[in-house]
Write an enzyme that holds these catalytic residues in place. Sequence first.
Site, PDB file in Angstrom:
ATOM      1  N   ASP A 156       6.525   9.428  -4.966  1.00  0.00           N
ATOM      2  CA  ASP A 156       6.185   8.160  -4.292  1.00  0.00           C
ATOM      3  C   ASP A 156       5.110   7.369  -5.031  1.00  0.00           C
ATOM      4  O   ASP A 156       4.089   7.002  -4.442  1.00  0.00           O
ATOM      5  CB  ASP A 156       5.707   8.428  -2.859  1.00  0.00           C
ATOM      6  CG  ASP A 156       6.668   9.312  -2.093  1.00  0.00           C
ATOM      7  OD1 ASP A 156       7.870   9.028  -2.127  1.00  0.00           O
ATOM      8  OD2 ASP A 156       6.209  10.273  -1.443  1.00  0.00           O
ATOM      9  N   GLU A 164      14.403   5.094   3.779  1.00  0.00           N
ATOM     10  CA  GLU A 164      12.946   5.096   3.780  1.00  0.00           C
ATOM     11  C   GLU A 164      12.396   4.385   2.549  1.00  0.00           C
ATOM     12  O   GLU A 164      13.131   3.935   1.675  1.00  0.00           O
ATOM     13  CB  GLU A 164      12.434   6.545   3.806  1.00  0.00           C
ATOM     14  CG  GLU A 164      12.818   7.357   2.578  1.00  0.00           C
ATOM     15  CD  GLU A 164      12.429   8.819   2.691  1.00  0.00           C
ATOM     16  OE1 GLU A 164      12.076   9.263   3.792  1.00  0.00           O
ATOM     17  OE2 GLU A 164      12.473   9.510   1.664  1.00  0.00           O
TER      18      GLU A 164
END
Length: 390
Positions: free
Chosen positions: A90, A263
Amino acid sequence: MKQFGSTIRDSRPARFTTAFLTALIITCATFLPFVVQGAVATPVPVPQPNADPGPHAQPQLDPQAIDHPTIDGIYPDPEECRGNCSWIHDPSIWYENGVYWRFSTSGNIAIATAPSLNGPWQYQGALLQNGTSIFVNGTQDIWAPSVTKRNKTYYCHYSVSALGLQNSSIGVATSASLSPGTWTDHGTIGLPLSDHYNLIDPYVYQETPTSPIYFTFGSFWSDIFQVELFPYDDMIAFGAWAAQNNRITNVIRNDTAKATVVEGAVMHKEGEYYYMFYSVGWCCNTPESGLAEEGDVYHVVVCRAEKPTGPFFDQQGKDCLGGGGGTTILRSHGDVYAPGGQGVMVQPDSGRTVMYYHYVRPSVGYEADQFFFGFNYIDWQNGWPIVVAA
């Protein structure tokens, strides 16, 4: 997906069982090895060659840098990466005064810097050196940082959760600098829990200093949500106000049968359109746990809209809010598996659009410390992004 209740807050047997089984496979931007790390875990970078690795360092992984990206079908390999290029999840990148700053999941938000996106990346330390003041449960970790700047203050919004939980939280830290040791943790931003969303993967988008602020978050359940704030609203504790004033809206949702995780949404403006890039599928399976079916492996998709609030549609005109929309722009190929957790930026020195992300190399392995940092350039064709080699 909204039918899956929280494994913590819903005690009804049927919902508990469903959520528990779902938790065994849901990614929620999570990585199973991470759940054993507490919120005050010692930051553990991959050491630089010829450097003192320190008492907590992990073995050095060969980044297998790619000097000349090749094309596998329609997807290019990641551009060359040197230095601290592994154990990256991420990533969020901020460019300031000739330096690229990379923030990533775990290690109390690991910070690395480099003179270019290619590196060499050097680990600098943890953003939250004492962890977060937020407590979700004993196996929590700090995920998916998102860094932005207003005036002279930097903001890092982050998630606190553990594998499969829906009672997650989003927090924020601020700094007058990007350096480790300068950040002040403010804890939760105050967004309430809900059966409709999960409080992870925050992202802040503001087109100009006088434009509204769009705060995006969410994973699974009803997927991606957005909070619209006024241009100079507080970005530290706006959650309660947003809920009380009905400012939390669903902007991306996949209602198709056997829908996988949606997401990590980030927004980018190009021309007259606002593009929402997000990740879809199962990211973190291993051969031992059972890899996802080919069509369900983590990958990056995009939708666009004429306004930051939507409605968003894909390249075929499908609605991305309940209509099954989402145009794939990067998926597994060659020795690149499950790319996602992406961010998008305009490279200051070239003016080109770049998409950066994490991915797995099957030739190396599938464990949490074997996720790599990658990036590619984006060209725009007929109003849609195309991932290309340099």
